[in-house]
Design an enzyme around this catalytic site. Sequence first.
Site, mmCIF file in Angstrom:
data_model
loop_
_atom_site.group_PDB
_atom_site.id
_atom_site.type_symbol
_atom_site.label_atom_id
_atom_site.label_comp_id
_atom_site.label_asym_id
_atom_site.label_seq_id
_atom_site.Cartn_x
_atom_site.Cartn_y
_atom_site.Cartn_z
ATOM 1 N N ASP A 1 0.765 -1.267 -0.111
ATOM 2 C CA ASP A 1 -0.120 0.007 -0.048
ATOM 3 C C ASP A 1 0.830 1.279 -0.032
ATOM 4 O OD1 ASP A 1 -2.337 1.358 0.045
ATOM 5 O OD2 ASP A 1 -2.637 1.396 1.893
ATOM 6 N N CYS B 1 -1.799 10.062 -0.963
ATOM 7 C CA CYS B 1 -3.315 9.844 -1.453
ATOM 8 C C CYS B 1 -3.778 10.319 -2.747
ATOM 9 C CB CYS B 1 -4.149 10.448 -0.211
ATOM 10 S SG CYS B 1 -6.153 10.306 -0.326
ATOM 11 N N HIS C 1 -5.129 5.537 7.360
ATOM 12 C CA HIS C 1 -4.404 6.457 6.563
ATOM 13 C C HIS C 1 -4.296 7.564 7.592
ATOM 14 C CE1 HIS C 1 -3.678 4.629 2.290
ATOM 15 N NE2 HIS C 1 -4.262 3.809 3.236
#
Lengths: 299, 299
Positions: free
Chosen positions: B14, B239, B208
């Site tokens: 990720d 992001c 996050h």
Amino acid sequence: MSRFIEIVEVGPRDGLQNEKLSLSVEEKLVLIRQLDAAGARRMEVVSFVNPNRVPQMAGAEEIMAALPADLEHSRIGLVLNMRGWERCVAAQCDEANVVVCASDGFGTANQGSTTRQQVDALAAIVERQAVEGGPPITATLSVAFGCPFDGEVSQDQVVAIVREIAALRVPEIAIADTIGVANPWTVRKRIEAVRAAAPDARLRLHFHDTRNTGLANAFASVEAGVDVLDASVGGLGGCPFAPNATGNIGTEDLVYMLERAGFETGYDLGALIAIGRSISERLGKAPASSLARAGGFPA
Amino acid sequence: MSRFIEIVEVGPRDGLQNEKLSLSVEEKLVLIRQLDAAGARRMEVVSFVNPNRVPQMAGAEEIMAALPADLEHSRIGLVLNMRGWERCVAAQCDEANVVVCASDGFGTANQGSTTRQQVDALAAIVERQAVEGGPPITATLSVAFGCPFDGEVSQDQVVAIVREIAALRVPEIAIADTIGVANPWTVRKRIEAVRAAAPDARLRLHFHDTRNTGLANAFASVEAGVDVLDASVGGLGGCPFAPNATGNIGTEDLVYMLERAGFETGYDLGALIAIGRSISERLGKAPASSLARAGGFPA
């Protein structure tokens, strides 16, 4: 009705004090007025330290002279000693925030006096206020979760000092994580212990986001019943003991977290984000607050 | 004995997936081995997406081939569909983490399929595993606190999907705040609701730090009884919907907060800080984790 959390804006004082660049009095006034317009009702606007030692804080008297008294706004001055108290009274601050360091190492390095001497100074200020008048006094216990010189600061140490401050009937006591080493579990325990030691005082909590635990600590505080938190627009400030670290928790980050969960703060998030961005640009750095970088949600 | 919190390291997947720069297979292997040595026991090491669509994730099979099977380490592969499952089985991953998006808007934009289609795909994968074998399956429900396309994602919406996933007897379900819009009060409520909907599944939470609430959300999760959290060394990742924002919560920040409060994580904080600094340097950016900037305490 949703619960109201009072956020004391400390950017113009604790924020700017720890920035490399010094702003002019006029620039500080612009920032303070922008923060007023964004909803700040209690704001630490000046510090009565020696401007030769802390040039970022020069112009305290000029700033106070330019800010009109207003029953809806509280202009707070930071005070370290009797000389600071006298200046604070003369400048007609609405509140005096008197600092007591929880460790002798920090007190000696930062204020040239031990915790004992600082508690005695606070007692003398309280006594003088009772006789001669002056603004309401709040006390901030700094390095209450750890000290860069003395290391760990125990809960017993904090409670003992808070008990002495409470005996002076100071109406509000702030517990400050000056160097950003608190964790939310300790915060909760310390709030409970401090409340037991000072049941009549209002508790205020002051966090730095140096190690990213600032909002977790704020959440733990609100959950433990605390209604007053300090924050600094743009996450202004740094940490003299960790050169690359960030400063106070950002007002816009705190407002976002609280309002997204349904609390009221009285602040305008969009206005705070704009101020955080512009003041960071003026100081020549990327904003330290997350909201100033990412924006709110929903947009 | 202190409570153990399991941190699943997701930096190589990720984290790197959302960085502008792509690392070579060899560089990814260096990172994975450093993280192994720093204490990571479950790690999302690869993603079986189309490398033409996500070039940062190229080389999944080569990475798996270079990492020896080891009972003490779980090499997790991300899976979005049956094709990904087949690659994950062939590559001999120790776990398959299958993603289901909580909103159709995100699902369609990100994976080209609706939530309904993704739940059906998960069901087909579970059925095929029951017949043909393959690694244990966990499910991650992404955008479970808000979607950049559809806006708010309700608790009812999340609970309905979790109930379907739980009916498939998936042993672990992760609730993911993919775009960083959760607040700790909502996190706590959602954990309680999800636990009621999936009483037999182990819950994992994935945060996050886009809006600085990541560690507050992690704290709320641990307090709500969650024992497994995702994190990314160096706070790697960004992001795509907030270009200047930070990524996953940093492993070193989470380890610091937990271990300072007396939890065990099995990680070496100093080693994590060093990895966070070096990988950020390689990616040409300042570390997003606070610990990589400020260092631990006591030093």
